[in-house]
Structures are given as C-alpha cells and as structure tokens.
Design an enzyme around this catalytic site. Structure first.
Site, short mmCIF file in Angstrom:
data_model
loop_
_atom_site.label_atom_id
_atom_site.label_comp_id
_atom_site.label_asym_id
_atom_site.label_seq_id
_atom_site.Cartn_x
_atom_site.Cartn_y
_atom_site.Cartn_z
N CYS A 120 -6.80 -1.52 9.32
CA CYS A 120 -6.03 -1.52 7.97
C CYS A 120 -5.47 0.28 7.40
O CYS A 120 -4.35 0.28 8.00
CB CYS A 120 -5.79 -1.99 6.61
SG CYS A 120 -6.14 -4.17 7.39
N GLU B 175 1.33 -1.54 -0.25
CA GLU B 175 0.23 0.05 -0.32
C GLU B 175 0.59 1.09 -0.05
O GLU B 175 1.91 0.84 0.97
CB GLU B 175 -1.09 0.16 1.23
CG GLU B 175 -2.15 -0.99 1.41
CD GLU B 175 -2.79 -1.19 0.24
OE1 GLU B 175 -2.98 -0.30 -0.67
OE2 GLU B 175 -3.38 -2.51 -0.52
#
EC number: 3.4.19.3
Length: 209
Positions: free
Chosen positions: A149, A85
């Site tokens: 998350c 990410e």
C-alpha cells in the site's frame, strides 16, 4: 456551458496472504457501479500485490490516462475505519510480496525524498465527509504501513507530483459492507476533487523532483 469532463483512476489490490478476497478491490467495484457523477469518467484497475508489478503499472497508468486524480484503495487488516493516508514513505520495505520478493534496496525510488505528501488536504476531506451523515467512520493517518500500500502510494505520489490519494479500508463485514465502502469512497473522492479545484493554482509548486 458544459462542464469539462475529468478522469479519475481508482485502483484496488488483488488477494494476498490470508485475504483471499481483498476488500479494497470489492469496494472499488462497488464504486464503479455508483460512478462519480456525470462530469467524471471513472477508470478502475486491480493491482497485484507485487512490488515489480506496481513499479510497472503505476507510471503506465499516469502516462496512459493523464488523470485529474488517482486514488489507490488498500486493505488494512487492523483498520476499523476508512482511513485517509496523508503521505507515502520511500524506505523500509522488508515484507515479501505474493512472489516472495522485496526490493533489494528496501526503498521505492532510490534517491527520492524520504516522504511525499499528497497535495490534497486530507483533514479537510475527512471533515467534509464526516458531516455528510454516512454510516461509515473516516479517519486520518500518516503511516500507510511500509508494505505494498505504502509502496504504491509513494510511487504514485512521485510520478504525479503529489496528485494522488490513498484510502485504507477494513476487511469486509468488519464492520462495513461492500456497499457502505463503495458509498464512502464515492463521497471521499468527490470531496478530494473539490479540494483539488482549490489547490490547482499552486499544484506545480509541490514535490518537484
């Protein structure tokens, strides 16, 4: 001359929803067995799937350990690859956590920037790991999902001036084993540490708040 030791903190998440076993924490435990080499001290931590626990734990981790890098690992039920990410998002948190709670403001840090990028070049890390011949596919994402998350990632990026990373893993066996995920994390974090060495000279210019 002995190399200076570096400290890396890696976190995984506890169970939530239908996931009575969270692949992220299993993968982190596999990584702990493998280690990150002789010159890296690895500290692992399991984070509950609770917004308020994250708000308390993430700043405490940075304060207690002063790590070179913190890598958060999370589970994505939709993922079929290991996903790096690039950034965390501040706004849009409407999903209830394990305590049936979500932030009233629906954001991580009131008044914080909308998005914070990691100082780590995820494209370079992905490219490097993909050349190692691991039996695990690694991809890039700019959307960590607006749940715990993403919330954890943004909070950590905010407190570390971008010196954090987030890796999503798929559920165990879909398609990777715990051992495959552990080895992939080991390779990814080694590449991240290498990338950090190159960017250390301008680390203080990023994401001031």
């Amino acid at each position: 001359m002995e190399k200076p030791r570096r400290l890396v903190v890696v976190t995984g998440f506890g169970p939530f929803g239908e996931h009575s076993v969270n692949a992220s924490w299993i993968a982190v435990q596999e990584l702990e067995k493998l280690g990150l080499g002789d010159d890296v001290d690895l500290h692992v931590c399991e984070i509950p799937v609770e917004y308020q626990a994250v708000e308390r734990l993430i700043p405490a981790l940075w304060k207690k350990h002063c790590p070179q890098l913190v890598v958060h690992v999370g589970l994505s039920g939709m993922a079929t690859t290991v996903t790096l990410e690039k950034c965390g998002h501040n706004i849009g948190y409407r999903g209830l956590d394990n305590c049936r709670f979500c932030p009233g403001s629906q954001c991580c840090i009131e008044g914080g920037p909308e998005c914070i990028d990691s100082v780590i070049d995820m494209d370079a890390v992905c490219k490097r790991v993909s050349t190692l011949g691991l039996d695990v596919a690694v991809t890039i994402s700019k959307d960590a999902g607006r749940y715990l998350c993403d919330f954890t990632y943004y909070t950590s990026l905010y407190h570390s001036h971008g010196r954090s990373a987030f890796v999503h893993v798929p559920p165990l066996g879909r398609p990777y084993s715990a051992e495959q995920l552990g080895r992939a994390l080991q390779a990814i974090i080694a590449a991240m540490l290498s990338d950090l060495k190159h960017s250390d000279s301008n680390i203080n210019c990023h994401n001031e708040h």
